[in-house]
Design a protein around this motif. Sequence first.
Motif, PDB file in Angstrom:
ATOM      1  N   LEU A  60       0.823  -1.206   0.000  1.00 50.44           N
ATOM      2  CA  LEU A  60       0.000   0.000   0.000  1.00 50.44           C
ATOM      3  C   LEU A  60       0.859   1.258   0.000  1.00 50.44           C
ATOM      4  O   LEU A  60       0.483   2.289  -0.553  1.00 50.44           O
ATOM      5  N   SER A  67       2.335   7.608  -0.990  1.00 53.75           N
ATOM      6  CA  SER A  67       1.750   6.361  -1.469  1.00 53.75           C
ATOM      7  C   SER A  67       1.188   6.558  -2.870  1.00 53.75           C
ATOM      8  O   SER A  67       0.479   7.533  -3.142  1.00 53.75           O
ATOM      9  N   TRP A  74      -7.021   2.673  -0.401  1.00 51.12           N
ATOM     10  CA  TRP A  74      -6.979   2.994   1.025  1.00 51.12           C
ATOM     11  C   TRP A  74      -8.326   2.706   1.679  1.00 51.12           C
ATOM     12  O   TRP A  74      -8.374   2.212   2.809  1.00 51.12           O
ATOM     13  N   ARG A 146       1.045  -2.000   9.358  1.00 50.42           N
ATOM     14  CA  ARG A 146       1.719  -0.910   8.658  1.00 50.42           C
ATOM     15  C   ARG A 146       1.509  -1.048   7.151  1.00 50.42           C
ATOM     16  O   ARG A 146       1.162  -2.131   6.654  1.00 50.42           O
ATOM     17  N   VAL A 147       1.739   0.049   6.427  1.00 50.03           N
ATOM     18  CA  VAL A 147       1.436   0.066   4.996  1.00 50.03           C
ATOM     19  C   VAL A 147       2.237  -0.963   4.204  1.00 50.03           C
ATOM     20  O   VAL A 147       1.756  -1.462   3.176  1.00 50.03           O
ATOM     21  N   LEU A 178      -1.883   1.838  10.506  1.00 50.24           N
ATOM     22  CA  LEU A 178      -2.057   1.846   9.051  1.00 50.24           C
ATOM     23  C   LEU A 178      -1.828   3.232   8.458  1.00 50.24           C
ATOM     24  O   LEU A 178      -1.264   3.364   7.370  1.00 50.24           O
ATOM     25  N   THR A 179      -2.242   4.267   9.159  1.00 51.45           N
ATOM     26  CA  THR A 179      -2.129   5.624   8.616  1.00 51.45           C
ATOM     27  C   THR A 179      -0.916   6.388   9.146  1.00 51.45           C
ATOM     28  O   THR A 179      -0.749   7.562   8.822  1.00 51.45           O
ATOM     29  N   HIS A 182       0.992   8.668   6.926  1.00 54.24           N
ATOM     30  CA  HIS A 182       0.113   8.935   5.778  1.00 54.24           C
ATOM     31  C   HIS A 182      -1.217   9.521   6.265  1.00 54.24           C
ATOM     32  O   HIS A 182      -2.286   8.999   5.951  1.00 54.24           O
TER      33      HIS A 182
END
Length: 200
Positions: A60, A67, A74, A146-147, A178-179, A182
């Motif tokens: 991702l 990204s 997303w 995590r991404v 996750l974010t 980002h």
Amino acid sequence: MAHRERATLRVGDVFLKIDADRTRADAEVEAMAGHRSRPRRSCGASRPCSRSPPFPGTALGRLGEPSAASPAAWRAAGAAARMLHGAPPPPWPGRSLDEVASHLDGECEWLVANGVLPIDAVTRNRRVAEAALRPWTPVFTHGDLRVTHVFVDGDEVTGVLDWSEAGPVDALFDLATLTLGHPEHLGDVVAGYGTASIST
């Protein structure tokens, strides 16, 4: 990805996870199976490890880099997190609120004692972190979402790697992880997750 306890390697079209702790490795395989990630045990009895099937697409994103994934991808990641959080939690215990607070205190003390950050910055950010230290209802969480662990192909999530931290904890921990790095995609993740499911 590697550190002193475990490593994840890409070997051809599969991901191979090697863990020094057999109990943790077994728990990871069980967590993956509970989320239909189709793990396979390999390497034999002397080397606890598992392999994941190939995931089409790419990660991702990467921490510290923009990204290239679409807003829809997303949102799909948010929806995948919601699906995970709705699954029956694994049988082992997760971290308690007291454990999380103790770990945070220890990390803050280390940053100050080793002169990594000014004490004012640590104190200020420690106060911000206290927002997460509130009672929660444990759900099945990935624990390290995590991404780089979420793979997407176009606008669809195709797989999730590294389930070694999976356990019944706070759902918002996954969304925050996750974010991380980002924040511009937080709205997409929340839209995919469903705002009615999120309590602050």
